[in-house]
Design a protein around this motif. Structure first.
Motif, short mmCIF file in Angstrom:
data_model
loop_
_atom_site.label_atom_id
_atom_site.label_comp_id
_atom_site.label_asym_id
_atom_site.label_seq_id
_atom_site.Cartn_x
_atom_site.Cartn_y
_atom_site.Cartn_z
N ASP A 68 29.65 23.56 10.77
CA ASP A 68 30.46 23.32 9.81
C ASP A 68 28.65 24.31 9.07
O ASP A 68 27.76 22.82 9.10
CB ASP A 68 31.29 22.56 8.98
CG ASP A 68 31.77 23.13 7.39
OD1 ASP A 68 31.59 24.14 7.14
OD2 ASP A 68 32.31 22.58 7.13
N ASN A 69 28.69 24.30 7.60
CA ASN A 69 27.24 24.55 5.92
C ASN A 69 28.13 24.81 5.08
O ASN A 69 29.06 25.11 4.70
CB ASN A 69 27.44 26.37 6.85
CG ASN A 69 26.43 26.80 8.18
OD1 ASN A 69 24.93 25.85 8.07
ND2 ASN A 69 26.12 26.58 9.18
N ALA A 70 26.98 23.94 4.36
CA ALA A 70 27.60 24.26 3.33
C ALA A 70 26.24 23.87 1.99
O ALA A 70 25.60 22.81 2.04
CB ALA A 70 28.59 22.69 3.13
N GLY A 71 26.23 25.07 1.57
CA GLY A 71 24.75 24.26 0.00
C GLY A 71 23.48 23.84 1.30
O GLY A 71 23.15 25.10 1.76
N ARG A 72 23.08 23.38 0.98
CA ARG A 72 21.83 22.83 1.25
C ARG A 72 22.08 22.32 2.31
O ARG A 72 20.65 21.27 3.10
CB ARG A 72 21.16 21.84 0.26
CG ARG A 72 20.55 23.02 -1.11
CD ARG A 72 20.55 22.88 -1.75
NE ARG A 72 18.92 22.26 -1.79
CZ ARG A 72 18.10 21.57 -2.87
NH1 ARG A 72 18.95 21.38 -4.06
NH2 ARG A 72 16.92 21.20 -2.47
N PHE A 73 22.77 21.91 3.42
CA PHE A 73 22.93 20.84 4.45
C PHE A 73 23.70 21.63 5.89
O PHE A 73 24.90 22.82 5.17
CB PHE A 73 23.58 19.74 4.30
CG PHE A 73 25.21 19.78 3.22
CD1 PHE A 73 25.87 19.72 5.06
CD2 PHE A 73 25.27 19.69 2.43
CE1 PHE A 73 27.50 19.88 3.86
CE2 PHE A 73 26.07 19.65 1.67
CZ PHE A 73 27.38 19.76 2.60
N SER A 74 23.42 21.28 6.60
CA SER A 74 24.29 21.93 7.98
C SER A 74 25.11 20.49 8.39
O SER A 74 24.59 19.80 9.02
CB SER A 74 24.04 22.76 8.88
OG SER A 74 22.60 22.56 9.01
N LEU A 75 25.93 20.81 9.43
CA LEU A 75 26.90 20.14 10.13
C LEU A 75 26.65 20.43 11.71
O LEU A 75 27.19 21.54 11.43
CB LEU A 75 27.83 19.51 9.18
CG LEU A 75 27.92 19.18 8.10
CD1 LEU A 75 30.06 18.86 7.83
CD2 LEU A 75 27.45 17.42 7.61
N TYR A 76 26.62 19.69 12.43
CA TYR A 76 27.25 19.73 14.45
C TYR A 76 28.14 18.54 14.64
O TYR A 76 27.35 17.28 14.07
CB TYR A 76 25.98 20.17 14.21
CG TYR A 76 26.69 20.18 16.51
CD1 TYR A 76 26.97 21.15 16.77
CD2 TYR A 76 26.19 18.60 17.07
CE1 TYR A 76 27.30 21.22 18.14
CE2 TYR A 76 26.73 19.00 18.56
CZ TYR A 76 26.90 20.33 19.09
OH TYR A 76 27.54 20.25 20.02
#
Length: 605
Positions: free
Chosen positions: A226-234
């Protein structure tokens, strides 16, 4: 005169106590330096649990001869130049305290070749620096720490047995290795290779680490993005098919650094919702990459704590990612053939890892056996078994053949798209059989038998009805309540989300709010609504779902209620018309069996 300046060695050892607690602390700091040196291969070795010797060898950039005398000076670092650099960190180390602290409580030798030039080394013996001499590795850096706490015997008394300290060191290396799969790691203890992790991808690295202590089916581990604004997730997370009785395998990484942040662990459990049984937790390795200007690691010398300026936003996105990407399945009550064959069919541990008799390398438990209290569905391997039945092999082949036939039939059914929730014109109507345990509604549909949780099913039906009705009711006496700072900021920016749902909120003072109106169907649960507002932030869909779930849960038929045929059939009619049979909390409330599975269960073939 009572106030005196401490002896420099005493002051150094006091300061070292905050950074270096045990051999694993030394391992942590040396690995951080090796990673920051842009190495591709890291080898760690310990003797007597690290009390006698700890060595870390890397093939990184190395240290210049002129910098060697500064390595063990207080606050000497190559990674930070100004205070502002602390808020744009891209390295694992930055405080300049690690080698200085280690040198205060041990004999440390640092030998290095800078860009493959001739190597030099320096030794600092419990704070006493020696001269620089030629010698060392042909590439990279080798740091050896000997006699940890030898001159501070009081500290040694708080350490555990060498075997336990060795396990802590190994676990620490595994923890670091998870964030850097493109690098290879080796770990030796008392001269024996205990762990080898080749360079690979992130998913495979996590699976390799898990295989040292858990028997996990790789297909049950899901990659989430996932990606959102100023951060990303894995994240690499387990499917609902496997779970644990504790949170020990929910690991959080922020900018490749393992951190202890309960709110993000909580976000993972919220994301799974009711997919798992009560008191159960998933395997989840979550990696968060955040704009460095939003992160502060300069809180504690061990760097295990973190402050995130956008923590509420990250929390919400983690919940949303997991809840949307970890899919529900309609469970089948089928006794797995592997379980029936478990006493006869023996699997063996992965090649290249420790035998089952040794200590766990990752969780402190015996390798390939589940920890005490774990409820994982994965099947533990057995170290030895001698079948008592001489015909066991023939029976095993027959059982496996039956399993393959069953899987083929299941595949055929799937390929024909006979989805139970896609109603076809030629599909038979269901037959209502009755109620079991005053909880389950039983229905037959063709060759399928369905068990429906009456409370969860009615809860979902009410949830859908409530969403369609938005009658608003004003409160005679508004409810006043207090919120935390992050919720206060969220409400000021998102009042329209609640207003669109019929909930009018007003800010009367700093951190103080009043509830003025609610939907008519919420009139008896004002306290629950306030509690929800006080503890939740998120987008409109998440808020809507959470609030409607509360009221539908309170109004739904309960477990233990006796239902007449008309009511039961009315519920089943709506259940079979649903595209996704799950309650508002995300829990699947339907279980099915087919005729063939029941026949096999009683030996009728």
């Amino acid at each position: 005169m009572k106030i005196q300046l401490l002896d420099p060695i005493v002051a150094q050892r006091i300061a070292a106590g905050e950074v270096i607690e045990r051999p694993a602390s030394v391992m942590r700091e040396l690995l951080d330096n090796a990673i920051d040196a842009n190495s591709t291969s890291i080898i760690a070795s310990i003797t007597e649990g690290g009390l006698e010797e700890i060595t870390v060898l890397d093939d990184g950039e190395g240290i210049e001869k002129e910098d060697l005398p500064l390595c063990c000076e207080s606050h000497a670092t190559s990674k930070v130049r100004s205070f502002d650099d602390l808020y744009n960190l891209k390295t694992m180390g930055f405080r300049g305290e690690a080698l200085y602290s280690i040198a205060a409580v041990s004999r440390i030798t640092i030998s290095s070749s800078f860009h493959k030039e001739p190597a030099f080394f320096v030794t600092i013996d419990n704070g006493r620096k020696q001269q620089i001499l030629p010698g060392g590795p042909t590439q990279g850096t080798k740091i050896t720490v000997e006699g940890l706490f030898k001159e501070v015997p009081a500290r040694r008394q708080f350490l555990k047995r060498p075997s336990t300290e060795a396990t802590m060191c190994k676990n620490l290396l595994l923890e670091k290795a998870l964030a850097f799969p493109e690098r290879s790691f080796k770990f030796y203890s008392d001269g024996q290779l205990k762990l080898e992790l080749p360079a690979t991808g992130k998913k495979q690295r996590i699976l390799d680490a898990l295989s040292t202590s858990q028997n996990i089916v790789p297909s049950e581990m899901l990659e989430l993005f996932d990606n959102a604004g100023r951060f990303s997730l894995y994240a690499l997370a387990s499917s609902p098919a496997i779970f644990r009785s504790d949170r020990s395998h929910i690991k959080i990484y922020v900018n490749e650094r393992p951190v202890e942040e309960y709110s993000l662990v909580q976000a993972v459990t919220y994301g799974y919702g009711e997919l798992l049984p009560g008191g159960s937790f998933p395997y989840c390795y979550l990696f968060i990459t955040v704009d460095p200007t939003l992160v502060d690691f300069n809180i504690h010398p061990t760097k295990r704590e973190v402050k995130l300026r956008n923590k509420a936003e990250i929390h919400h996105q983690v919940v949303a990612m997991i809840s949307s990407q970890v899919k529900r399945t309609i469970p089948r009550l089928v006794k797995e053939l592997e379980e029936a064959l478990q006493p006869e069919l023996v699997s063996s541990p992965s090649k290249g890892y420790e035998a089952a008799s040794g200590p766990s390398s990752f969780s402190g438990n015996t390798i390939a056996r589940h920890p005490q209290g774990s409820t994982s569905h994965a099947i533990p391997f057995q170290t030895e078994y001698k079948p008592s039945d001489p015909q066991w092999f023939a029976k095993a082949k027959e059982a496996l053949f039956q399993k393959e036939s069953h899987m083929d039939m299941a595949t055929d059914r799937h390929s024909e798209k006979e989805d139970i929730w896609t109603l076809q014109a030629n599909e038979p109507e269901y037959i209502y059989i009755g109620q079991a345990f005053n909880l389950f509604l039983l229905a037959q549909k063709g060759d399928e038998l369905f068990l429906v949780d009456q409370h969860a099913a009615h809860e979902r039906i009410l949830f859908d009805e409530i969403r369609a009705k938005k009658e608003v009711q004003a409160l005679i006496i508004p409810v006043e309540f207090e919120v935390s700072r992050d919720v206060d900021m969220y409400l000021q920016e998102n009042l329209d989300i609640y207003l669109n749902l019929g909930i009018k909120l007003e800010r009367t003072a700093d951190l103080l709010w009043k509830l003025w109106t609610i939907p008519a169907m919420f009139k008896e649960i004002e306290k629950e609504v306030v509690a929800f507002v006080q503890n939740h932030t998120g987008d409109s869909a998440e808020v809507e779902k959470g609030l409607y779930a509360i009221v539908s849960c309170h109004a739904a038929i309960k477990s233990g209620d006796v239902l007449d045929r008309t009511t039961a059939q009315a519920i089943l009619d709506k259940v079979f018309a649903m595209e996704d049979p799950c309650c508002p909390h995300g829990r699947t409330f339907v279980i099915r069996l087919n005729k063939q599975e029941l026949s096999q269960a009683v030996g009728r073939t």
